[in-house]
Design a protein around this motif. Structure first.
Motif, PDB file in Angstrom:
ATOM      1  N   PRO A  29     -41.150   8.458  15.912  1.00  0.00           N
ATOM      2  CA  PRO A  29     -40.083   7.612  15.369  1.00  0.00           C
ATOM      3  C   PRO A  29     -38.723   8.079  15.867  1.00  0.00           C
ATOM      4  O   PRO A  29     -38.466   9.275  15.991  1.00  0.00           O
ATOM      5  CB  PRO A  29     -40.206   7.808  13.853  1.00  0.00           C
ATOM      6  N   SER A  30     -37.868   7.128  16.135  1.00  0.00           N
ATOM      7  CA  SER A  30     -36.523   7.476  16.594  1.00  0.00           C
ATOM      8  C   SER A  30     -35.699   8.042  15.432  1.00  0.00           C
ATOM      9  O   SER A  30     -36.155   8.089  14.291  1.00  0.00           O
ATOM     10  CB  SER A  30     -35.831   6.248  17.187  1.00  0.00           C
ATOM     11  N   HIS A  31     -34.490   8.468  15.741  1.00  0.00           N
ATOM     12  CA  HIS A  31     -33.625   9.044  14.716  1.00  0.00           C
ATOM     13  C   HIS A  31     -33.346   8.026  13.616  1.00  0.00           C
ATOM     14  O   HIS A  31     -33.344   6.823  13.837  1.00  0.00           O
ATOM     15  CB  HIS A  31     -32.323   9.525  15.344  1.00  0.00           C
ATOM     16  N   THR A  32     -33.106   8.554  12.441  1.00  0.00           N
ATOM     17  CA  THR A  32     -32.964   7.708  11.262  1.00  0.00           C
ATOM     18  C   THR A  32     -31.565   7.790  10.672  1.00  0.00           C
ATOM     19  O   THR A  32     -30.788   8.694  10.957  1.00  0.00           O
ATOM     20  CB  THR A  32     -33.969   8.122  10.162  1.00  0.00           C
ATOM     21  N   VAL A  33     -31.300   6.799   9.840  1.00  0.00           N
ATOM     22  CA  VAL A  33     -30.154   6.858   8.930  1.00  0.00           C
ATOM     23  C   VAL A  33     -30.775   6.927   7.543  1.00  0.00           C
ATOM     24  O   VAL A  33     -31.621   6.093   7.185  1.00  0.00           O
ATOM     25  CB  VAL A  33     -29.250   5.629   9.064  1.00  0.00           C
ATOM     26  N   ILE A  34     -30.393   7.913   6.765  1.00  0.00           N
ATOM     27  CA  ILE A  34     -31.056   8.181   5.480  1.00  0.00           C
ATOM     28  C   ILE A  34     -30.036   8.235   4.355  1.00  0.00           C
ATOM     29  O   ILE A  34     -28.902   8.693   4.551  1.00  0.00           O
ATOM     30  CB  ILE A  34     -31.868   9.494   5.578  1.00  0.00           C
ATOM     31  N   ALA A  35     -30.426   7.747   3.206  1.00  0.00           N
ATOM     32  CA  ALA A  35     -29.541   7.704   2.037  1.00  0.00           C
ATOM     33  C   ALA A  35     -30.029   8.680   0.981  1.00  0.00           C
ATOM     34  O   ALA A  35     -31.232   8.880   0.808  1.00  0.00           O
ATOM     35  CB  ALA A  35     -29.503   6.290   1.450  1.00  0.00           C
ATOM     36  N   ARG A  36     -29.091   9.278   0.268  1.00  0.00           N
ATOM     37  CA  ARG A  36     -29.452  10.217  -0.792  1.00  0.00           C
ATOM     38  C   ARG A  36     -30.102   9.482  -1.943  1.00  0.00           C
ATOM     39  O   ARG A  36     -29.890   8.270  -2.167  1.00  0.00           O
ATOM     40  CB  ARG A  36     -28.214  10.963  -1.300  1.00  0.00           C
ATOM     41  N   LYS A  37     -30.890  10.196  -2.712  1.00  0.00           N
ATOM     42  CA  LYS A  37     -31.499   9.658  -3.914  1.00  0.00           C
ATOM     43  C   LYS A  37     -30.404   9.253  -4.907  1.00  0.00           C
ATOM     44  O   LYS A  37     -29.448   9.991  -5.119  1.00  0.00           O
ATOM     45  CB  LYS A  37     -32.410  10.708  -4.557  1.00  0.00           C
ATOM     46  N   GLY A  38     -30.530   8.071  -5.459  1.00  0.00           N
ATOM     47  CA  GLY A  38     -29.588   7.623  -6.478  1.00  0.00           C
ATOM     48  C   GLY A  38     -28.352   6.918  -5.953  1.00  0.00           C
ATOM     49  O   GLY A  38     -27.488   6.529  -6.752  1.00  0.00           O
ATOM     50  N   LEU A  39     -28.243   6.735  -4.622  1.00  0.00           N
ATOM     51  CA  LEU A  39     -27.078   6.018  -4.108  1.00  0.00           C
ATOM     52  C   LEU A  39     -27.071   4.598  -4.665  1.00  0.00           C
ATOM     53  O   LEU A  39     -28.109   3.919  -4.692  1.00  0.00           O
ATOM     54  CB  LEU A  39     -27.108   5.983  -2.583  1.00  0.00           C
ATOM     55  N   ASP A  40     -25.914   4.141  -5.125  1.00  0.00           N
ATOM     56  CA  ASP A  40     -25.756   2.813  -5.692  1.00  0.00           C
ATOM     57  C   ASP A  40     -26.340   1.751  -4.759  1.00  0.00           C
ATOM     58  O   ASP A  40     -26.059   1.732  -3.557  1.00  0.00           O
ATOM     59  CB  ASP A  40     -24.273   2.543  -5.931  1.00  0.00           C
ATOM     60  N   ASP A  41     -27.176   0.863  -5.292  1.00  0.00           N
ATOM     61  CA  ASP A  41     -27.850  -0.147  -4.475  1.00  0.00           C
ATOM     62  C   ASP A  41     -26.874  -1.073  -3.768  1.00  0.00           C
ATOM     63  O   ASP A  41     -27.108  -1.493  -2.626  1.00  0.00           O
ATOM     64  CB  ASP A  41     -28.800  -0.982  -5.346  1.00  0.00           C
ATOM     65  N   ASP A  42     -25.777  -1.403  -4.426  1.00  0.00           N
ATOM     66  CA  ASP A  42     -24.792  -2.288  -3.808  1.00  0.00           C
ATOM     67  C   ASP A  42     -24.141  -1.611  -2.599  1.00  0.00           C
ATOM     68  O   ASP A  42     -23.975  -2.239  -1.543  1.00  0.00           O
ATOM     69  CB  ASP A  42     -23.722  -2.696  -4.822  1.00  0.00           C
ATOM     70  N   LEU A  43     -23.789  -0.324  -2.743  1.00  0.00           N
ATOM     71  CA  LEU A  43     -23.206   0.400  -1.616  1.00  0.00           C
ATOM     72  C   LEU A  43     -24.203   0.501  -0.463  1.00  0.00           C
ATOM     73  O   LEU A  43     -23.850   0.345   0.705  1.00  0.00           O
ATOM     74  CB  LEU A  43     -22.770   1.796  -2.052  1.00  0.00           C
ATOM     75  N   LYS A  44     -25.448   0.755  -0.804  1.00  0.00           N
ATOM     76  CA  LYS A  44     -26.491   0.867   0.216  1.00  0.00           C
ATOM     77  C   LYS A  44     -26.644  -0.460   0.969  1.00  0.00           C
ATOM     78  O   LYS A  44     -26.752  -0.489   2.195  1.00  0.00           O
ATOM     79  CB  LYS A  44     -27.803   1.270  -0.441  1.00  0.00           C
ATOM     80  N   THR A  45     -26.650  -1.564   0.215  1.00  0.00           N
ATOM     81  CA  THR A  45     -26.796  -2.889   0.821  1.00  0.00           C
ATOM     82  C   THR A  45     -25.622  -3.196   1.743  1.00  0.00           C
ATOM     83  O   THR A  45     -25.810  -3.724   2.855  1.00  0.00           O
ATOM     84  CB  THR A  45     -26.913  -3.968  -0.270  1.00  0.00           C
ATOM     85  N   ARG A  46     -24.422  -2.887   1.298  1.00  0.00           N
ATOM     86  CA  ARG A  46     -23.234  -3.129   2.124  1.00  0.00           C
ATOM     87  C   ARG A  46     -23.287  -2.304   3.408  1.00  0.00           C
ATOM     88  O   ARG A  46     -22.953  -2.789   4.495  1.00  0.00           O
ATOM     89  CB  ARG A  46     -21.966  -2.763   1.349  1.00  0.00           C
ATOM     90  N   PHE A  47     -23.689  -1.055   3.258  1.00  0.00           N
ATOM     91  CA  PHE A  47     -23.756  -0.161   4.419  1.00  0.00           C
ATOM     92  C   PHE A  47     -24.795  -0.662   5.431  1.00  0.00           C
ATOM     93  O   PHE A  47     -24.517  -0.718   6.636  1.00  0.00           O
ATOM     94  CB  PHE A  47     -24.109   1.253   3.971  1.00  0.00           C
ATOM     95  N   ILE A  48     -25.979  -1.024   4.958  1.00  0.00           N
ATOM     96  CA  ILE A  48     -27.029  -1.511   5.862  1.00  0.00           C
ATOM     97  C   ILE A  48     -26.569  -2.767   6.590  1.00  0.00           C
ATOM     98  O   ILE A  48     -26.774  -2.908   7.809  1.00  0.00           O
ATOM     99  CB  ILE A  48     -28.333  -1.778   5.078  1.00  0.00           C
TER     100      ILE A  48
END
Length: 291
Positions: A226-245
């Motif tokens: 697998p190529s390099h990843t972008v990973i999010a910490r446990k508990g990151l706000d779903d809205d922030l995660k969605t915006r970032f993705i």
């Protein structure tokens, strides 16, 4: 002899960090902090961070900042303790982070049309080294002890050739083993004659000058990983995660592809699929990186 010396030290350091309980962020307003692993020149990376965080701040509508960690383990520790919300890292440390601290791989880099690549063993073109066996007693530079293409998979090529026992201390085969701190540092050390070989990503030669590229060659490569990843910490706000993705996926569009050079230069991104990590997780268990 399993999990000795460097592998054992890397796992113990990683595990010790993971045993602590992550604390929630208490920021007054939403923001995103990103950790970047120095896979290339850290000074260049600092300039890249300024560019990509400015773009992400505009696209997500929240302040985005970034910092450079010392290595993969430090990036995972930053995710664990809340100093970082998002990190760019290799697939192996992302698998470890998933199992140890509940982090979530959210994106995979795309290169030449697919989210996979290989590890390779490079030597100088003027070297008499033609096969992996010729490296017996020689020196080699890897990128990082917690890296799939910068250590684990190049090392696996020696295991597959019957030159090393799985999980054994590589110093039983090589004269010296060094960890340079990144792909560019490892392949530069080889190109400059400081070591006999470098175990790095198949694309690490692109971090050299054209003249240096003409002076090196690869003698072995790993299976697809697998190529390099972008990973999010446990508990990151779903809205922030969605915006970032959404902002990162926008980099696939022609008008925004210029920003890809500020995030290690992939061809684009795809949303991460957990099934992509199955084989890597099995190998990580074989080497004691995860239970």
């Amino acid at each position: 002899m399993k999990r000795r010396n460097i592998i054992r030290s890397a796992v113990l350091a990683f595990t010790a960090a993971a045993l602590l309980v992550a604390q929630p962020l208490t920021a007054a307003e939403p923001s995103i902090t990103m950790a970047f692993v120095p896979q290339e020149n850290p000074d260049k990376l600092l300039g890249d961070i300024e560019q990509i965080t400015a773009y992400l701040s505009k696209e997500t509508g929240v302040p985005v900042k970034g910092f450079v960690t010392s290595d993969h383990a430090a990036a995972v520790e930053a995710l664990r303790n809340g100093d970082a919300d998002i990190s760019f890292m290799g697939a192996l440390p992302s698998v470890i982070a998933k199992h140890r601290i509940g982090a979530e791989p959210i994106l995979l880099e795309v290169y030449r049309g697919k989210p996979t690549y290989r590890g390779r063993v490079f030597v100088r073109r003027d070297s008499a080294i033609e096969t992996l066996a010729d490296l017996k007693g020689k020196t080699i530079a890897f990128a990082d002890p917690i890296s799939e293409s910068g250590y684990l998979f190049p090392l696996k090529t020696f295991v597959d050739e019957g030159l090393l026992e799985k999980g054994a201390d590589p110093k039983g085969f090589f004269g010296e083993v060094y960890f340079a701190g990144g792909y560019q540092q490892a392949i530069q050390a080889m190109a400059n004659g400081l070591v006999d070989a470098a175990g790095v990503s198949q694309y690490a030669d692109l971090l050299l000058t054209p003249d240096q590229q003409a002076e090196i060659r690869w003698i072995a490569e790993s299976e697809q990983i697998p190529s390099h990843t972008v990973i999010a910490r446990k508990g990151l706000d779903d809205d922030l995660k969605t915006r970032f993705i959404a902002a990162m996926m926008k980099l696939n569009e022609p008008d925004y592809r210029v920003y890809l050079k500020y995030v290690y230069g992939p061809d684009g991104y795809v949303v991460a699929d957990n099934s992509a990590f199955t084989n890597l997780e099995a190998l990580a268990r074989d080497y004691g990186f995860i239970d």
